[in-house]
Design an enzyme around this catalytic site. Structure first.
Site, PDB file in Angstrom:
ATOM      1  N   GLY A   1       0.843  -1.191   0.000  1.00 29.10           N
ATOM      2  CA  GLY A   1       0.000   0.000   0.000  1.00 29.10           C
ATOM      3  C   GLY A   1       0.875   1.236   0.000  1.00 29.10           C
TER       4      GLY A   1
ATOM      5  N   LEU B   1       6.411   1.694   4.811  1.00 32.22           N
ATOM      6  CA  LEU B   1       7.538   2.132   3.982  1.00 32.22           C
ATOM      7  C   LEU B   1       8.163   3.414   4.530  1.00 32.22           C
ATOM      8  CD1 LEU B   1       6.012   1.360   0.471  1.00 32.22           C
ATOM      9  CD2 LEU B   1       7.817   0.085   1.646  1.00 32.22           C
TER      10      LEU B   1
HETATM   11  O1  GNR Z   1       4.099  -2.535   2.654  1.00 32.99           O
HETATM   12  C1  GNR Z   1       3.388  -2.417   3.654  1.00 32.99           C
HETATM   13  N1  GNR Z   1       3.093  -3.529   4.385  1.00 32.99           N
HETATM   14  C2  GNR Z   1       2.117  -3.541   5.362  1.00 32.99           C
HETATM   15  C3  GNR Z   1       2.058  -4.655   6.193  1.00 32.99           C
HETATM   16  C4  GNR Z   1       1.106  -4.735   7.173  1.00 32.99           C
HETATM   17  C5  GNR Z   1       0.188  -3.712   7.328  1.00 32.99           C
HETATM   18  C6  GNR Z   1       0.251  -2.596   6.535  1.00 32.99           C
HETATM   19  C7  GNR Z   1       1.201  -2.506   5.547  1.00 32.99           C
HETATM   20  S1  GNR Z   1       1.245  -1.115   4.518  1.00 32.99           S
HETATM   21  C8  GNR Z   1       2.919  -1.078   4.078  1.00 32.99           C
HETATM   22  C9  GNR Z   1       3.166  -0.016   3.037  1.00 32.99           C
HETATM   23  C10 GNR Z   1       2.930   1.343   3.642  1.00 32.99           C
HETATM   24  O2  GNR Z   1       3.679   1.884   4.383  1.00 32.99           O
HETATM   25  N2  GNR Z   1       1.802   1.915   3.368  1.00 32.99           N
HETATM   26  O3  GNR Z   1       1.490   3.093   3.912  1.00 32.99           O
HETATM   27 NI    NI Z   2       2.512   3.135   5.808  1.00 31.68          NI
END
Ligand code: GNR
Ligand code: NI
Length: 178
Positions: free
Chosen positions: A46, A95
C-alpha cells in the site's frame, strides 16, 4: 512510469491532515499510477499520497503476492461507512518506517466508499489483510502512523531507531564514513 521518493519518519509532512480531492483529473490519475509504480518497486502492499509528499486524500493498495495476478486499488477520498466489532491483530510495517514492525489491532471487516480511477463512486466490503492495509493507508491521510496505535514505550523505541537510521543516511550523503 515514475518512482517517487518515499518520506521516512520522523517528518512533519507525515503528520498533516490531507485535503479531499475535488475532481479526478488526468494529473491525479498520473499521480495514482506513479504511486502504484513506487509501491511495487519498494516493494509494499500500500502507499498513501502524503508518503510521497502530496497532501491529498489518495491511496493505492495491492495485497496480491504474485506479480502476474495483480489486483490494485486506487482510491480517492476513501471513507469507512461500517466497521466490524471483531478485531484482527496483524504485524504491520510501513515504507515510511523502514525495518520497523509491530502488532496492531484493527476492525477485521470494513465497508468503504471511495472514488475510483475514473472518478466513479464505489462501495466495497473487505476483510483480512486488505482491510488492515486500507485502514493503515487511510490513517496516513490523517497524519497517523501504525506506531500511534502501540504503547508509547514501543513507539519511542522505533522513533529513536529511525532517527539513528536517518542520521546515518545523511552522513553517508555528505561522504562521512560511519
Ligand atoms: O508494505 C506495507 N506492508 C504492510 C504490512 C502490514 C500492514 C500494513 C502494511 S502497509 C505497508 C506499506 C505502507 O507503508 N503503506 O502506507
Ligand atoms: Ni505506511
Amino acid at each position: 512510469m515514475a518512482f517517487l521518493p518515499i518520506i521516512v519518519a520522523p517528518d512533519p509532512r507525515l503528520k498533516l491532515t490531507c485535503d479531499p480531492v475535488i475532481d479526478v483529473t488526468d494529473e491525479l490519475r498520473q499521480l495514482m499510477d506513479d504511486m502504484l509504480d513506487t509501491m511495487y518497486d519498494a516493494p509494499g502492499i500500500g502507499l498513501a499520497a502524503p508518503q510521497v509528499g502530496v497532501t491529498k486524500r489518495v491511496i493505492v493498495v495491492d495485497v496480491t503476492k504474485n506479480d502476474d495476478e495483480r489486483h490494485p486499488y486506487q482510491m480517492v477520498n476513501p471513507k469507512i461507512t461500517w466497521r466490524s466489532e471483531e478485531l484482527l491483530d496483524y504485524e504491520e510495517g510501513c515504507l515510511s518506517l523502514p525495518e520497523q514492525y509491530a502488532q496492531v489491532s484493527r476492525p477485521e471487516k470494513i465497508r468503504i466508499k471511495y472514488l475510483d480511477f475514473d472518478g466513479n463512486a464505489q462501495e466495497i466490503e473487505t476483510s483480512g489483510i486488505l482491510a488492515t492495509c486500507i485502514q493503515h493507508e487511510m490513517d496516513h491521510l490523517d497524519g497517523v502512523l501504525f506506531v500511534d496505535h502501540i504503547s508509547k514505550l514501543r513507539r519511542d523505541l522505533i522513533i529513536r531507531k529511525l532517527k539513528k537510521y536517518k542520521a546515518q543516511l545523511s552522513s553517508k550523503k555528505v561522504g562521512v564514513r560511519g
